[in-house]
Enzyme design. Structure first.
Site, short mmCIF file in Angstrom:
data_model
loop_
_atom_site.label_atom_id
_atom_site.label_comp_id
_atom_site.label_asym_id
_atom_site.label_seq_id
_atom_site.Cartn_x
_atom_site.Cartn_y
_atom_site.Cartn_z
N VAL A 81 46.46 42.27 20.86
CA VAL A 81 46.38 42.42 22.21
C VAL A 81 46.31 43.85 22.64
O VAL A 81 45.68 44.16 23.73
CB VAL A 81 47.84 41.54 22.79
CG1 VAL A 81 48.06 41.87 24.47
CG2 VAL A 81 47.83 40.12 22.42
N ILE A 139 42.96 45.40 22.61
CA ILE A 139 42.06 45.17 23.81
C ILE A 139 42.49 45.95 24.96
O ILE A 139 43.55 45.94 25.51
CB ILE A 139 41.87 43.48 24.02
CG1 ILE A 139 41.68 42.87 22.89
CG2 ILE A 139 41.35 43.34 25.49
CD1 ILE A 139 41.97 41.24 22.91
N ASP A 188 8.96 55.36 49.11
CA ASP A 188 7.71 55.40 50.16
C ASP A 188 7.63 56.97 50.68
O ASP A 188 8.46 57.73 50.38
CB ASP A 188 8.23 54.62 51.02
CG ASP A 188 7.12 54.28 52.07
OD1 ASP A 188 5.91 54.49 51.81
OD2 ASP A 188 7.41 53.97 53.29
N ASP A 191 11.71 51.08 53.20
CA ASP A 191 12.04 50.67 54.48
C ASP A 191 11.45 49.70 55.17
O ASP A 191 12.10 48.85 56.18
CB ASP A 191 12.14 51.96 55.57
CG ASP A 191 10.61 52.63 55.62
OD1 ASP A 191 9.65 51.88 54.96
OD2 ASP A 191 10.44 53.60 56.39
N ASP A 247 8.09 46.88 51.25
CA ASP A 247 8.75 47.23 50.04
C ASP A 247 9.61 46.27 49.43
O ASP A 247 10.38 46.68 48.35
CB ASP A 247 9.46 48.60 50.54
CG ASP A 247 8.58 49.69 50.86
OD1 ASP A 247 7.66 49.99 50.22
OD2 ASP A 247 9.10 50.27 52.12
N ASN A 283 44.82 53.07 21.12
CA ASN A 283 45.14 51.97 20.42
C ASN A 283 44.87 51.84 18.74
O ASN A 283 45.55 51.11 18.03
CB ASN A 283 44.10 50.75 21.25
CG ASN A 283 44.69 50.56 22.64
OD1 ASN A 283 45.76 51.29 22.95
ND2 ASN A 283 44.01 49.76 23.26
N GLU A 309 47.57 53.24 16.78
CA GLU A 309 48.70 52.15 16.67
C GLU A 309 48.46 51.22 15.55
O GLU A 309 49.19 50.99 14.84
CB GLU A 309 48.81 51.31 18.27
CG GLU A 309 49.23 52.00 19.36
CD GLU A 309 48.96 51.29 20.64
OE1 GLU A 309 49.16 49.96 20.29
OE2 GLU A 309 49.14 51.92 21.56
N THR A 318 50.56 53.39 28.63
CA THR A 318 49.47 54.54 28.19
C THR A 318 48.20 53.68 28.33
O THR A 318 47.03 54.65 28.53
CB THR A 318 49.47 55.03 26.94
OG1 THR A 318 49.49 54.00 25.91
CG2 THR A 318 51.05 55.70 26.65
N ASP A 319 47.92 52.65 28.65
CA ASP A 319 46.65 52.09 28.79
C ASP A 319 46.17 52.11 30.23
O ASP A 319 45.08 51.69 30.53
CB ASP A 319 46.80 50.43 28.18
CG ASP A 319 45.89 50.55 26.78
OD1 ASP A 319 46.04 51.49 26.22
OD2 ASP A 319 45.41 49.37 26.53
#
Length: 888
Positions: free
Chosen positions: A287, A290, A334, A629, A633, A695, A698, A726-727
C-alpha cells in the site's frame, strides 16, 4: 406538399439564378410563405452545424475516475479494508475523491467559459418572407429563402447569388485565403472549385463590401462548412501524452510493488518471523509503495497551471492539455489573423523615379522622403477622394484596402475628413468586376479633379502620360510597369494603380477616364503581428518547430514567413510547399515523406491536406499543436495532440473542437502556456522521483532488516502513517514550483520519453538507498553499539526515516544547480510543507492514543540528536554522490 426538385447541395453554381428560384418554388420579390418555411424546417432540419452533444455534468464527473492511478489506489484501498486498516482505506478514498473533484470543477469551469463564448457568436439573418424583409435567427433559414446581404454581414447559409452590387466577401473561415473575393451572378462550368465559385456565398464567410440578394441552396450539415465540421466530428481525438505516460508508469509500479512486497513477506517468513506479521508488513509496504500522492499532486499542479493561464487569457478545457502543451515540439498554425493582423496595410509605394518598401508603420525616414515628392501628394489625394469609407462613423467599416488607404493617409498627416470636405464629390464610377477600377470627379475651387484607382492593366489603358520628377511625360515604359506589378504580386502584395487628371470643365461619365496621368503603385499586405517574430525565436531556442499551413497564395505566405523569422532569406525552396504538389498520402514515397516533414510553409492547402500533414507529423513521433480559427481548421484541431482556437475571431465550431482557447487571440499567449506545461511536467517528474525514492527506502529498509534479522525499523501502522504524511505535503509543494528559469532554452523532451527515464530510475534508486543507509545505520548503531530495546530502536529508525524523507526534497534539483539557491529552496511551499509535517508528527507523538497506535514511546534528547544526525547523513551522502556526477 412543397418539395424542391433541385439537387440542393451540389450543382447550384452551374445553373442560372432564375432556374434555381423556379426549382426551389421561391419568389425573388416575395420570398417564401410561412407554410413553406414550416414544411422545409421539418424536411431539412434547422440551419445548424453538426456537432457532438455537449457533455453533461455527470459525464464530466464520471470521466474523472477513468485513470490508471485511480485503479491502483482503489486496489490499495480494497487491500486496506480487507486487513481492517480502516484509516488507511478511508484516507485513500478521500485522496481519490479530492483528485476527481478538482478535475471535475476545473473542466466544468472551462465548459462554462466556452458556453459564454458560444453565446457571443449567435447570428441573425436578414431574409425576405411573405413580401417583407425581416430579421430572424440564422438557425431558422431554409432552402429557398431569399437572403439580403449587406456589408458587415456574416453569411448564414450557402446561397446562389441572384443580384449584387460591388459585392466582396472574405472567405478565410472556409478557404483560409486572406484576400477579399469579388462576386457575380453568372453560371459557372461543372467542376469549378469552391474558391472560384464567384456566384455563390457560403456559410460563415463575411461580406466586406457592397450588397446583394441570394437564394439559400444549402443549410446546416449540407453547407460546405457543415461538411468540414462533419469531417472534424469523425476524427478520433488522440489520447493525451500524459495519460499514456501515467498508464505506462502505473503498470510498472503494480508489478514492482507485487514483486517487492511478496519477496519481503517470504524472506521474513523464511527467517522465522511470524507469518501474519510479515504478511501485514508486506501488505502495508504494498500500500505504501503505491504513491497515492501522485494523482492528487499531478491534478493540483495541472489545475494551478490552468488557473495561472486563465489569468493570462488562456482557457484550458481539460487539465491534461496543460501538460501536452509542454510536450509539444511542432506547432502548426494558420496565417491570417494568427501570425498576421488580419488587416490590410500599405507596405510598398512605387513611383517612376523612386520605390519605398515597408513604409508603414514606424518608418519616418521613408515618410519624410515621400513627402518631398509631388507624386505622393497626388497619390494621397486619390487615396482619400476615390474612397467609399464612411469617415463620419466612429467605427469605420468598408473595403479593407480602402480602410488601409485612409489609415495610411492619417499616418502621413493628412486629414481625410477635411480633404473630402474641401473636395466635394461630383460624380463616381463605382468599382465593378469588369472594369476592375473606381473613379471619382471632385470639385476643387474652379477646377475638377479626376482620381482613379484599380488594377494596373485597367488604369494603364486609360493613361497616356506618366508623372515623372514633378512633370508629365508620355507613358511609354508600360512593360517595365507590368513587370513591376508581377514582382510585387510574387512577393505576396496586393497591388493597386493610381491615376489622375485636372480639368477646367466637368467631365461626363464617358470622358472622365480619358487621357489620365499615371501616378504609381501601392502594394498592400496583411502584415505580420509585431510580437510574433520574438515568439518564433523563443520557439526555435526551445526546439519547437513552427509550421504555417494556409489557404493563401504562396507569395503572401512566403513573405510573411520571412518577416517573422520562420524562413531565412536563403531558405531552400523545398521549405515552401504548394497544396497542388502534395502527393496522395497512401502512396507516399520516402523522398516525398522527407520533403513534407521538412516543410515549414504549406500554401494553398485545403482542410483535408492540413489533416493529412498533421497526421504525418504525428506518425513520425511528434507531439503536434494546431492553431486555427475557422471551420476549415476543425479536422486538424480535433486530430492534433493539442488543438488551439482563437476566442475572439474563432468560429464557435473551432472553439468547440479545441483543447485550448486564446481569449485575446494572441499567438504569443501560447508561449506562456508551453512554458507552464514544461514546468509542470518537470514538477511531476520531481515529485514522482521523490515519492518513489522515499517509498523505496521504506521497502528496502524493512527487507534488509528482515534478511539480517535486525529489529524491525518499521511496523505496519508506522509505514501507513509515513505514507499519509510524506506522500502528500512535500510532494504537493514540489508540484507547485515555478520550474527552472532556463526551461524555454532547452529542446522539448522526446515524445516517447516516459515520465521516469533510465536516468531518473537510477536517481530514484540512489536516493532511496541513501535514505536506507541512514535508517539501517541508526538501527545497527542502536542495536549493536547502544544495545537498546527493540521498541526504542524501532522508534529511532522510524523518526530517522521520516526526517530523511522530508530532507529528500532537497535532492530533487539538478546537480549543476547550487544546493542553496535553486527552484526547490526558493519555493516557499516546500518550507511550509516541511514545517507542517513536523507539526503533524509532533501531534502524533504527544497525543497518547495516536502514539499508542503507532507504538511510539518517549525518547531522550540524545536519541533525537542521533535521529537528526543520521537524517542529515543520508542527505549529505546523496549530495556527495551527485557532486561526483554519479547521478544528475
Amino acid at each position: 406538399m412543397d418539395s424542391p426538385k433541385i439537387n440542393l447541395f451540389k450543382d447550384a453554381y452551374t445553373l442560372t439564378s432564375e432556374d434555381i428560384v423556379n426549382q426551389l418554388n421561391s419568389d425573388i420579390e416575395f420570398g417564401l410563405k410561412k407554410k413553406q418555411t414550416e414544411e422545409r424546417i421539418k424536411k431539412f432540419g434547422k440551419n445548424q452545424l453538426p456537432q457532438k452533444k455537449p457533455k453533461s455534468k455527470w459525464r464530466v464527473f464520471i470521466e474523472q475516475f477513468f485513470n490508471p492511478i485511480n485503479y491502483i489506489l482503489a486496489g490499495a484501498a480494497l487491500l486496506a479494508f480487507i486487513f481492517r486498516d480502516w484509516v488507511e482505506g478511508i484516507a485513500i478514498l478521500i485522496v481519490i475523491l479530492i483528485t476527481v473533484s478538482i478535475g471535475f470543477f476545473m473542466e466544468l469551469q472551462a465548459l462554462r467559459s466556452l458556453e459564454t463564448l458560444r453565446k457571443m457568436g449567435q447570428v441573425i439573418a436578414n431574409v425576405l418572407r411573405n413580401g417583407e424583409i425581416i430579421r430572424i435567427k440564422a438557425s431558422l433559414l431554409v432552402p429557398g429563402d431569399i437572403m439580403i446581404l449587406e456589408s458587415g454581414d456574416v453569411v448564414s447559409a450557402d446561397a446562389r447569388l441572384i443580384e449584387q452590387e460591388n459585392l466582396k466577401l472574405k472567405e478565410a473561415a472556409l478557404t483560409g485565403e486572406s484576400s477579399h473575393l469579388e462576386k457575380n451572378n453568372e453560371p459557372l462550368p461543372e467542376g469549378t472549385s469552391i474558391a472560384e465559385q464567384s456566384n455563390m456565398v457560403f456559410k460563415g464567410t463575411l461580406v466586406t463590401r457592397g450588397n446583394g440578394k441570394a437564394i439559400v441552396t444549402a443549410t446546416g450539415a449540407h453547407t460546405e462548412l457543415g461538411k468540414i465540421q462533419q469531417m472534424g466530428i469523425n476524427v478520433d481525438q488522440e489520447i493525451t501524452p500524459l495519460e499514456k505516460k501515467l498508464h505506462h508508469l502505473s503498470t510498472r509500479l503494480i508489478w514492482l510493488t507485487l514483486i517487492l512486497a511478496s519477496a519481503i513477506t517470504i524472506t521474513g517468513y523464511i527467517r522465522g518471523v511470524d507469518f501474519v506479521l510479515m504478511l501485514e508488513t508486506g501488505i502495508a509496504l504494498a500500500v505504501a509503495s503505491i504513491p497515492e500522492g501522485l494523482l492528487i499532486v499531478a491534478t493540483i499542479a495541472l489545475a494551478r497551471g490552468m488557473l495561472r493561464l486563465s489569468k493570462k487569457q488562456v482557457i484550458i478545457k481539460k487539465l491534461e492539455a496543460v501538460h501536452t502543451l509542454g510536450a509539444t515540439n511542432i506547432i502548426c498554425t494558420d496565417k491570417t489573423g494568427t501570425l498576421t493582423e488580419d488587416q490590410m496595410k500599405v507596405n510598398t509605394i512605387v513611383f517612376d523615379t523612386a520605390s519605398f518598401q515597408n513604409v508603414y508603420p514606424n518608418n519616418q525616414e521613408a515618410l519624410k522622403s515621400l513627402k518631398d515628392l509631388d507624386a505622393f501628394e497626388k497619390m494621397m489625394m486619390a487615396s482619400i477622394l476615390c474612397n467609399n469609407v464612411n469617415l463620419t462613423n466612429k467605427e469605420r467599416h468598408g473595403d479593407p484596402v480602402e480602410l488601409a488607404l485612409i489609415e495610411f493617409a492619417e499616418y502621413a498627416d493628412y486629414d481625410p475628413v477635411s480633404v473630402q470636405k474641401n473636395n466635394p464629390k461630383e460624380l463616381e464610377k463605382a468599382f465593378d468586376s469588369e472594369s476592375k477600377m473606381m473613379a471619382t470627379i471632385n470639385r476643387h475651387e474652379n477646377k475638377f479633379n479626376v482620381h482613379a484607382k484599380g488594377a494596373f492593366e485597367s488604369i494603364a489603358e486609360c493613361c497616356d502620360t506618366i508623372l515623372k520628377n514633378g512633370t508629365t511625360e508620355k507613358f511609354e515604359n508600360r512593360d517595365y510597369w507590368y513587370q513591376k506589378v508581377d514582382d510585387l504580386a510574387s512577393e505576396g502584395l496586393r497591388v493597386l494603380a493610381f491615376a489622375h487628371k485636372i480639368s477646367e470643365e466637368k467631365p461626363n461619365r464617358e470622358t472622365m477616364l480619358q487621357q489620365l496621368t499615371f501616378i504609381g503603385l501601392i502594394g498592400f499586405i496583411d502584415p505580420a503581428r509585431e510580437d510574433v517574430k520574438d515568439t518564433i525565436l523563443t520557439y526555435k531556442n526551445a526546439g519547437i518547430s513552427v509550421v504555417m499551413m494556409t489557404g493563401d497564395h504562396q507569395g503572401t505566405a512566403k513573405k510573411i514567413a520571412m518577416e517573422i523569422g520562420l524562413l531565412e532569406p536563403e531558405a531552400a525552396t523545398d521549405k515552401v510547399i504548394l497544396g497542388k504538389d502534395i502527393p496522395d498520402m497512401e502512396n507516399l514515397s520516402e523522398d516525398d515523406k522527407i520533403k513534407l516533414l521538412n516543410g515549414l510553409v504549406f500554401a494553398r492547402v485545403i482542410p483535408k491536406q492540413k489533416l493529412d500533414i498533421l497526421t504525418l507529423f504525428q506518425r513520425n513521433n511528434n507531439i503536434v499543436g494546431m492553431i486555427g480559427d475557422g471551420i476549415n481548421d476543425i479536422p486538424a484541431l480535433k486530430k492534433a495532440d493539442i488543438g488551439i482556437a482563437m476566442g475572439i475571431r474563432g468560429t464557435e465550431a473551432a472553439r468547440e473542437s479545441a483543447d485550448v482557447i486564446l481569449k485575446d487571440d494572441k499567438f504569443t499567449s501560447i508561449e506562456l502556456a508551453i512554458r507552464q506545461g514544461r514546468a509542470i511536467f518537470e514538477n511531476i517528474r520531481q515529485f514522482v522521483v521523490y515519492l518513489l525514492s522515499s517509498n523505496l527506502a521504506e521497502i528496502i529498509s524493512v527487507g534488509i532488516a528482515a534478511l539480517l534479522n535486525l529489529p524491525a525499523p518499521l511496523l505496519p501502522l508506522q509505514i501507513l502513517f509515513l505514507n499519509l504524511i510524506t506522500d502528500i505535503f512535500p510532494a504537493l509543494a514540489l508540484g507547485l514550483g515555478k520550474g527552472e528559469i532556463d526551461i524555454m532554452d532547452k529542446p522539448p523532451r522526446k515524445p516517447d520519453e516516459p515520465i521516469m527515464t533510465k536516468e531518473l530510475w537510477n536517481a530514484t534508486i540512489i536516493y532511496g538507498l541513501c535514505i536506507t543507509a541512514g535508517v539501517l545505520g541508526i538501527t545497527a548503531y542502536a542495536h549493536f553499539v547502544m544495545n537498546l530495546a527493540p521498541n526504542e530502536i524501532n522508534n529511532m529508525a522510524f523518526f530517522t526515516l521520516l526526517f530523511a524523507q522530508l530532507l529528500n526534497v532537497f535532492n530533487m534539483p539538478k546537480s549543476h544547480l547550487s544546493f542553496f539557491k535553486n527552484e526547490v529552496t526558493l519555493n516557499p511551499w516546500i518550507w511550509y510543507a516541511t514545517i507542517f509535517c513536523i507539526f503533524l508528527t509532533g501531534v502524533a507523538y504527544f497525543t497518547p492514543p495516536i502514539a499508542k497506535a503507532l507504538s511510539l514511546i518517549p525518547l531522550s534528547a540524545n536519541k533525537f540528536g542521533l535521529v537528526i544526525l543520521f537524517g542529515f547523513g543520508s542527505l549529505a551522502l546523496t549530495q556527495i554522490i551527485k557532486r561526483l556526477k554519479l547521478v544528475n
